[in-house]
Motif scaffolding. Sequence first.
Motif, PDB file in Angstrom:
ATOM      1  N   LEU A  91       0.804  -1.217   0.000  1.00 62.17           N
ATOM      2  CA  LEU A  91       0.000   0.000   0.000  1.00 62.17           C
ATOM      3  C   LEU A  91       0.843   1.276   0.000  1.00 62.17           C
ATOM      4  O   LEU A  91       0.292   2.377  -0.082  1.00 62.17           O
ATOM      5  CB  LEU A  91      -0.934   0.012   1.217  1.00 62.17           C
ATOM      6  N   GLU A  92       2.145   1.136   0.089  1.00 61.78           N
ATOM      7  CA  GLU A  92       3.031   2.301   0.065  1.00 61.78           C
ATOM      8  C   GLU A  92       2.845   3.076  -1.229  1.00 61.78           C
ATOM      9  O   GLU A  92       2.842   2.501  -2.331  1.00 61.78           O
ATOM     10  CB  GLU A  92       4.488   1.847   0.180  1.00 61.78           C
ATOM     11  N   ASN A  93       2.626   4.388  -1.100  1.00 59.61           N
ATOM     12  CA  ASN A  93       2.462   5.304  -2.234  1.00 59.61           C
ATOM     13  C   ASN A  93       1.173   5.110  -3.023  1.00 59.61           C
ATOM     14  O   ASN A  93       1.008   5.702  -4.097  1.00 59.61           O
ATOM     15  CB  ASN A  93       3.655   5.197  -3.196  1.00 59.61           C
ATOM     16  N   LYS A  94       0.249   4.319  -2.501  1.00 59.09           N
ATOM     17  CA  LYS A  94      -1.073   4.232  -3.116  1.00 59.09           C
ATOM     18  C   LYS A  94      -1.927   5.399  -2.625  1.00 59.09           C
ATOM     19  O   LYS A  94      -1.674   5.994  -1.570  1.00 59.09           O
ATOM     20  CB  LYS A  94      -1.763   2.912  -2.742  1.00 59.09           C
ATOM     21  N   VAL A  95      -2.958   5.737  -3.389  1.00 59.41           N
ATOM     22  CA  VAL A  95      -3.876   6.818  -3.018  1.00 59.41           C
ATOM     23  C   VAL A  95      -5.271   6.232  -2.832  1.00 59.41           C
ATOM     24  O   VAL A  95      -5.776   5.520  -3.706  1.00 59.41           O
ATOM     25  CB  VAL A  95      -3.909   7.929  -4.091  1.00 59.41           C
ATOM     26  N   ALA A  96      -5.877   6.543  -1.687  1.00 61.29           N
ATOM     27  CA  ALA A  96      -7.193   6.006  -1.350  1.00 61.29           C
ATOM     28  C   ALA A  96      -8.175   7.134  -1.082  1.00 61.29           C
ATOM     29  O   ALA A  96      -7.839   8.145  -0.453  1.00 61.29           O
ATOM     30  CB  ALA A  96      -7.100   5.105  -0.122  1.00 61.29           C
ATOM     31  N   LEU A  97      -9.395   6.948  -1.539  1.00 58.61           N
ATOM     32  CA  LEU A  97     -10.501   7.871  -1.286  1.00 58.61           C
ATOM     33  C   LEU A  97     -11.538   7.129  -0.454  1.00 58.61           C
ATOM     34  O   LEU A  97     -11.999   6.047  -0.844  1.00 58.61           O
ATOM     35  CB  LEU A  97     -11.105   8.344  -2.609  1.00 58.61           C
ATOM     36  N   ILE A  98     -11.905   7.693   0.696  1.00 58.12           N
ATOM     37  CA  ILE A  98     -12.820   7.029   1.616  1.00 58.12           C
ATOM     38  C   ILE A  98     -13.984   7.959   1.912  1.00 58.12           C
ATOM     39  O   ILE A  98     -13.807   9.036   2.499  1.00 58.12           O
ATOM     40  CB  ILE A  98     -12.117   6.641   2.933  1.00 58.12           C
ATOM     41  N   THR A  99     -15.195   7.562   1.524  1.00 55.82           N
ATOM     42  CA  THR A  99     -16.362   8.354   1.878  1.00 55.82           C
ATOM     43  C   THR A  99     -16.823   7.961   3.279  1.00 55.82           C
ATOM     44  O   THR A  99     -16.594   6.845   3.729  1.00 55.82           O
ATOM     45  CB  THR A  99     -17.504   8.160   0.867  1.00 55.82           C
ATOM     46  N   GLY A 100     -17.472   8.896   3.962  1.00 53.00           N
ATOM     47  CA  GLY A 100     -17.814   8.640   5.355  1.00 53.00           C
ATOM     48  C   GLY A 100     -16.559   8.435   6.186  1.00 53.00           C
ATOM     49  O   GLY A 100     -16.521   7.582   7.072  1.00 53.00           O
ATOM     50  N   LEU A 153      -5.201   7.827  -8.343  1.00 56.85           N
ATOM     51  CA  LEU A 153      -6.168   7.201  -7.449  1.00 56.85           C
ATOM     52  C   LEU A 153      -6.153   5.688  -7.686  1.00 56.85           C
ATOM     53  O   LEU A 153      -6.281   5.232  -8.819  1.00 56.85           O
ATOM     54  CB  LEU A 153      -7.574   7.744  -7.699  1.00 56.85           C
ATOM     55  N   HIS A 154      -5.971   4.928  -6.604  1.00 56.79           N
ATOM     56  CA  HIS A 154      -5.905   3.473  -6.704  1.00 56.79           C
ATOM     57  C   HIS A 154      -7.028   2.762  -5.953  1.00 56.79           C
ATOM     58  O   HIS A 154      -7.397   1.648  -6.319  1.00 56.79           O
ATOM     59  CB  HIS A 154      -4.586   2.942  -6.113  1.00 56.79           C
ATOM     60  N   ILE A 155      -7.521   3.382  -4.895  1.00 54.59           N
ATOM     61  CA  ILE A 155      -8.415   2.701  -3.954  1.00 54.59           C
ATOM     62  C   ILE A 155      -9.627   3.573  -3.667  1.00 54.59           C
ATOM     63  O   ILE A 155      -9.501   4.781  -3.446  1.00 54.59           O
ATOM     64  CB  ILE A 155      -7.681   2.400  -2.631  1.00 54.59           C
ATOM     65  N   LEU A 156     -10.803   2.952  -3.654  1.00 56.45           N
ATOM     66  CA  LEU A 156     -12.031   3.640  -3.268  1.00 56.45           C
ATOM     67  C   LEU A 156     -12.762   2.789  -2.238  1.00 56.45           C
ATOM     68  O   LEU A 156     -13.025   1.602  -2.471  1.00 56.45           O
ATOM     69  CB  LEU A 156     -12.927   3.872  -4.487  1.00 56.45           C
ATOM     70  N   VAL A 157     -13.095   3.390  -1.110  1.00 60.21           N
ATOM     71  CA  VAL A 157     -13.908   2.720  -0.091  1.00 60.21           C
ATOM     72  C   VAL A 157     -15.216   3.493   0.025  1.00 60.21           C
ATOM     73  O   VAL A 157     -15.243   4.630   0.511  1.00 60.21           O
ATOM     74  CB  VAL A 157     -13.191   2.676   1.278  1.00 60.21           C
ATOM     75  N   ASN A 158     -16.297   2.881  -0.452  1.00 61.54           N
ATOM     76  CA  ASN A 158     -17.615   3.506  -0.416  1.00 61.54           C
ATOM     77  C   ASN A 158     -18.282   3.180   0.915  1.00 61.54           C
ATOM     78  O   ASN A 158     -18.952   2.157   1.063  1.00 61.54           O
ATOM     79  CB  ASN A 158     -18.470   2.992  -1.586  1.00 61.54           C
ATOM     80  N   ASN A 159     -18.080   4.080   1.874  1.00 55.79           N
ATOM     81  CA  ASN A 159     -18.515   3.822   3.250  1.00 55.79           C
ATOM     82  C   ASN A 159     -19.662   4.726   3.697  1.00 55.79           C
ATOM     83  O   ASN A 159     -20.309   4.437   4.703  1.00 55.79           O
ATOM     84  CB  ASN A 159     -17.316   4.020   4.200  1.00 55.79           C
TER      85      ASN A 159
END
Length: 260
Positions: free
Chosen positions: A5-14, A86-92
Amino acid sequence: MNLGLENKVALITGGSKGIGFQTAMDLSREGASVAIVARNQDALNEAKEQIRQETGKEVLAISADVSKESECKRIVEETVAHFGKLHILVNNAGTAAANSFEDVDGEAWQKDLDLKLGGTIHTSRYAIPHMKEQGGGSIVNLAAVVAKTPPANSLPSSVSRSAGLALTQAMSKDLGKHNIRVNAVCIGLIRSDQIEKMWQNKRPDLTWDEFSAETGKGIPLGRIGDTHEASNVITFLVSDAASYVTGTSVNIDGGSGNAL
């Protein structure tokens, strides 16, 4: 284990509280850059500062209402403009709404579907092109154990969450060819602001462990779960360690669910 996960970009809603916040914290600890989204700017600022202090990682905090498609587009654009990828999306993002069928009017149905299902659909749609540019990515959609076996008085949430599971399956089939994995987690009874208020209002005479054991009597593991127990699973699913896992849903419920 190296989660990659080093240097990955994640977007987390909620992402300002509860499971979303804990997931942002854990991803930051693993070396990811994180954007968190919520409606309350004060809560976002507090979460951002706490993550920064504990992990030393930069955090982007975006105030938005993901029940609106234009806002979903904006949060993706702001994340990519800031971090470059952007690599990761968590739809929370979501709220608890549980009533009988006859007590849910049309406005309540639409509000719940717009937030839980619409927010997931639209944020994913705008995130996917950027994941393709990176050669792949990972999406995790949060659902609930009631999505698999909806009980009475669980509407409209159980229906919105059930639709989210169908969406997860369909997306995984469509996006696998682009090396984009899509999974879901089904949440059971997890410690949250709502549970904390219940504890303080109903049984302030008990310690947390006592209240957890009393409330969790019907759960095989005998207690309420903690946010880090949910975030651990989410962190695994978005990581390289789960590189051959897609199109599945994982129960995080202490064994209380009645469906695999």
